[in-house]
Design a protein around this motif. Structure first.
Motif, PDB file in Angstrom:
ATOM      1  N   GLN A  59       0.854  -1.102  -0.003  1.00  0.00           N
ATOM      2  CA  GLN A  59       0.007   0.065   0.079  1.00  0.00           C
ATOM      3  C   GLN A  59       0.970   1.210  -0.028  1.00  0.00           C
ATOM      4  OE1 GLN A  59      -2.550  -2.593   2.282  1.00  0.00           O
ATOM      5  NE2 GLN A  59      -3.332  -0.898   2.292  1.00  0.00           N
ATOM      6  N   GLN A  60       1.906   1.075   0.285  1.00  0.00           N
ATOM      7  CA  GLN A  60       2.905   2.340   0.268  1.00  0.00           C
ATOM      8  C   GLN A  60       3.874   2.324  -0.760  1.00  0.00           C
ATOM      9  OE1 GLN A  60       3.845   3.770   4.559  1.00  0.00           O
ATOM     10  NE2 GLN A  60       1.728   4.345   4.185  1.00  0.00           N
ATOM     11  N   CYS A  61       3.486   2.181  -1.766  1.00  0.00           N
ATOM     12  CA  CYS A  61       4.625   2.249  -3.062  1.00  0.00           C
ATOM     13  C   CYS A  61       4.408   3.441  -3.875  1.00  0.00           C
ATOM     14  CB  CYS A  61       4.245   0.899  -3.839  1.00  0.00           C
ATOM     15  SG  CYS A  61       2.615   0.716  -4.108  1.00  0.00           S
ATOM     16  N   ARG A  62       4.068   4.451  -3.176  1.00  0.00           N
ATOM     17  CA  ARG A  62       4.112   5.635  -4.150  1.00  0.00           C
ATOM     18  C   ARG A  62       4.802   6.640  -3.278  1.00  0.00           C
ATOM     19  NH1 ARG A  62       0.062   4.483  -8.254  1.00  0.00           N
ATOM     20  NH2 ARG A  62       0.437   1.976  -8.205  1.00  0.00           N
ATOM     21  N   TRP A  63       5.363   7.507  -3.706  1.00  0.00           N
ATOM     22  CA  TRP A  63       6.039   8.588  -3.019  1.00  0.00           C
ATOM     23  C   TRP A  63       5.785  10.141  -3.366  1.00  0.00           C
ATOM     24  CZ3 TRP A  63       8.509   5.267   0.393  1.00  0.00           C
ATOM     25  CH2 TRP A  63       8.795   3.953  -0.102  1.00  0.00           C
ATOM     26  N   LEU A  64       6.384  10.894  -2.549  1.00  0.00           N
ATOM     27  CA  LEU A  64       6.477  12.258  -2.755  1.00  0.00           C
ATOM     28  C   LEU A  64       7.663  12.719  -2.319  1.00  0.00           C
ATOM     29  CD1 LEU A  64       3.754  14.895  -1.871  1.00  0.00           C
ATOM     30  CD2 LEU A  64       6.217  15.227  -1.074  1.00  0.00           C
ATOM     31  N   MET A  65       8.684  13.560  -3.245  1.00  0.00           N
ATOM     32  CA  MET A  65       9.524  13.955  -3.073  1.00  0.00           C
ATOM     33  C   MET A  65       9.832  15.381  -3.294  1.00  0.00           C
ATOM     34  SD  MET A  65      11.545  10.830  -4.978  1.00  0.00           S
ATOM     35  CE  MET A  65      13.354  10.741  -4.271  1.00  0.00           C
ATOM     36  N   LYS A  66      10.286  16.197  -2.089  1.00  0.00           N
ATOM     37  CA  LYS A  66      10.365  17.475  -2.248  1.00  0.00           C
ATOM     38  C   LYS A  66      11.464  18.103  -2.873  1.00  0.00           C
ATOM     39  CE  LYS A  66       7.840  17.925   2.080  1.00  0.00           C
ATOM     40  NZ  LYS A  66       7.679  18.628   3.475  1.00  0.00           N
ATOM     41  N   SER A  67      11.371  19.347  -3.628  1.00  0.00           N
ATOM     42  CA  SER A  67      12.659  20.068  -4.102  1.00  0.00           C
ATOM     43  C   SER A  67      12.272  21.644  -4.414  1.00  0.00           C
ATOM     44  CB  SER A  67      13.067  19.434  -5.563  1.00  0.00           C
ATOM     45  OG  SER A  67      14.404  19.932  -5.756  1.00  0.00           O
ATOM     46  N   GLU A  68      13.136  22.412  -4.134  1.00  0.00           N
ATOM     47  CA  GLU A  68      12.954  23.854  -4.365  1.00  0.00           C
ATOM     48  C   GLU A  68      13.188  24.244  -5.909  1.00  0.00           C
ATOM     49  OE1 GLU A  68      15.194  26.034  -1.345  1.00  0.00           O
ATOM     50  OE2 GLU A  68      15.505  24.201  -0.009  1.00  0.00           O
ATOM     51  N   PRO A  69      11.955  24.812  -6.213  1.00  0.00           N
ATOM     52  CA  PRO A  69      12.006  25.254  -7.784  1.00  0.00           C
ATOM     53  C   PRO A  69      12.514  26.600  -7.777  1.00  0.00           C
ATOM     54  CG  PRO A  69       9.772  25.615  -6.802  1.00  0.00           C
ATOM     55  CD  PRO A  69      10.492  24.852  -5.900  1.00  0.00           C
ATOM     56  N   GLU A  70      12.828  27.338  -6.921  1.00  0.00           N
ATOM     57  CA  GLU A  70      13.233  28.834  -6.857  1.00  0.00           C
ATOM     58  C   GLU A  70      14.480  29.244  -6.246  1.00  0.00           C
ATOM     59  OE1 GLU A  70      10.288  31.169  -4.895  1.00  0.00           O
ATOM     60  OE2 GLU A  70       8.674  30.453  -6.153  1.00  0.00           O
ATOM     61  N   SER A  71      15.364  29.907  -6.838  1.00  0.00           N
ATOM     62  CA  SER A  71      16.608  30.161  -6.349  1.00  0.00           C
ATOM     63  C   SER A  71      16.964  30.245  -4.936  1.00  0.00           C
ATOM     64  CB  SER A  71      17.489  31.172  -7.170  1.00  0.00           C
ATOM     65  OG  SER A  71      17.726  30.687  -8.526  1.00  0.00           O
ATOM     66  N   ARG A  72      17.889  29.901  -4.222  1.00  0.00           N
ATOM     67  CA  ARG A  72      18.158  29.877  -2.908  1.00  0.00           C
ATOM     68  C   ARG A  72      19.762  29.526  -2.885  1.00  0.00           C
ATOM     69  NH1 ARG A  72      18.239  27.378   2.030  1.00  0.00           N
ATOM     70  NH2 ARG A  72      17.712  25.464   1.229  1.00  0.00           N
ATOM     71  N   PHE A  73      20.453  30.384  -2.250  1.00  0.00           N
ATOM     72  CA  PHE A  73      21.797  30.156  -2.233  1.00  0.00           C
ATOM     73  C   PHE A  73      22.220  29.659  -0.732  1.00  0.00           C
ATOM     74  CE2 PHE A  73      21.108  32.690  -5.761  1.00  0.00           C
ATOM     75  CZ  PHE A  73      22.403  31.979  -6.809  1.00  0.00           C
ATOM     76  N   GLU A  74      23.031  28.751  -0.674  1.00  0.00           N
ATOM     77  CA  GLU A  74      23.204  27.939   0.421  1.00  0.00           C
ATOM     78  C   GLU A  74      24.708  27.898   0.401  1.00  0.00           C
ATOM     79  OE1 GLU A  74      22.437  23.682   2.441  1.00  0.00           O
ATOM     80  OE2 GLU A  74      20.819  24.841   1.876  1.00  0.00           O
ATOM     81  N   ASN A  75      25.798  28.465   1.038  1.00  0.00           N
ATOM     82  CA  ASN A  75      27.327  28.363   0.770  1.00  0.00           C
ATOM     83  C   ASN A  75      27.440  28.723  -0.669  1.00  0.00           C
ATOM     84  OD1 ASN A  75      27.344  27.462   3.528  1.00  0.00           O
ATOM     85  ND2 ASN A  75      27.740  25.442   2.833  1.00  0.00           N
ATOM     86  N   GLY A  76      26.987  29.835  -1.195  1.00  0.00           N
ATOM     87  CA  GLY A  76      27.018  30.281  -2.597  1.00  0.00           C
ATOM     88  C   GLY A  76      26.535  29.405  -3.640  1.00  0.00           C
TER      89      GLY A  76
END
Length: 231
Positions: A59-76
């Motif tokens: 029953q748990q064989c589908r997923w949701l994965m997050k990612s950021e679509p807008e620019s954001r700088f982390e350590n350059g």
DNA sequence: GCCAACGTTGGC
DNA sequence: GCCAACGTTGGC
């Protein structure tokens, strides 16, 4: 986790790597970021909570994965990695690196080739589900953990016992319409009150997790929304 | 192993 | 930019 874009949450990634080349099926380094997000700090303590969640039950064989679509700088480094960025890559495939959270990592380790995942846009103007991707390579070592130049470098992870894993994902399609978090939340509240498929959705019950499992009921319900008017 | 301090995620 | 939620760290 990615980077949890990634890491992003999910994914997020960056550019070059030198280690772990053993298995680089997907593109090698690009820049990504994403989603997801991952939990960035490297943790030592939980290091070996291997599989706290049971392996992909039917029953748990589908997923949701997050990612950021807008620019954001982390350590350059720009963490931007939206679904359009995945779609633009050769083979529309990439590795979901940078996840630095044990729960998210454990979910990735449960993923099986061929399973579907929603691509979720987080930390942006309009958060929500943008499209669908497919797991095309099961969990393997995330080389970015050994790369000192990488935003998600983890000095506590040793080559002979790597802590972090990633999977390869391939773009499948956009949803017919973007399904915003705000709309999903309305359904969630409604279902929580009167019953319904989204009543326990991880997006709300474990909001910070960058890689989440969905039941087929949750997945199918969300998919059905693309043919409906926005709530 | 408890738990307070601290850091991160991510919506708003 | 604020800040609530929650995961991680580290003293004890």
């Amino acid at each position: 986790m990615p980077p949890e874009r990634k890491a992003r949450v999910g994914k997020r990634r960056r550019a070059s790597s030198d280690k772990g080349d053993k298995d680089e099926t997907a593109s090698s380094a690009k820049e990504r970021v994403g989603g997801k997000r991952k939990a960035a700090a490297s943790a030592e303590t939980g290091a070996n909570k291997e599989s706290s969640e049971s392996p992909g039950s039917p029953q748990q064989c589908r997923w949701l994965m997050k990612s950021e679509p807008e620019s954001r700088f982390e350590n350059g480094v720009d963490m931007k990695f939206g679904i359009e960025d995945l779609k633009a890559l050769p083979n529309q495939t990439d590795c979901w690196d940078g996840v630095r959270n044990y729960q998210a990592r454990n979910f990735m380790r449960q993923m099986k080739e061929g399973q579907l995942a929603f691509f979720y846009h987080s930390n942006c103007k309009e958060p929500g589900i943008a499209g669908i991707m497919k797991i095309v390579k099961e969990a393997y070592v995330d080389h970015t953990q050994f790369d000192k130049k990488d935003v998600h470098y983890d000095a506590t992870s040793k080559a002979d016992n790597p802590k972090w894993s990633m999977v390869d994902v391939q773009y499948q399609r956009m949803l017919k319409r973007f399904v915003p978090l705000a709309e999903l939340k309305k359904y969630h509240l409604q279902h929580r009150a009167k019953g319904g498929p989204l009543k326990d959705m991880a997006l709300f019950t474990r909001a910070r997790l960058s890689v989440q499992a969905l039941t087929t009921e949750e997945f199918d319900f969300v998919l059905s929304l693309e043919d409906k008017e926005p709530l």
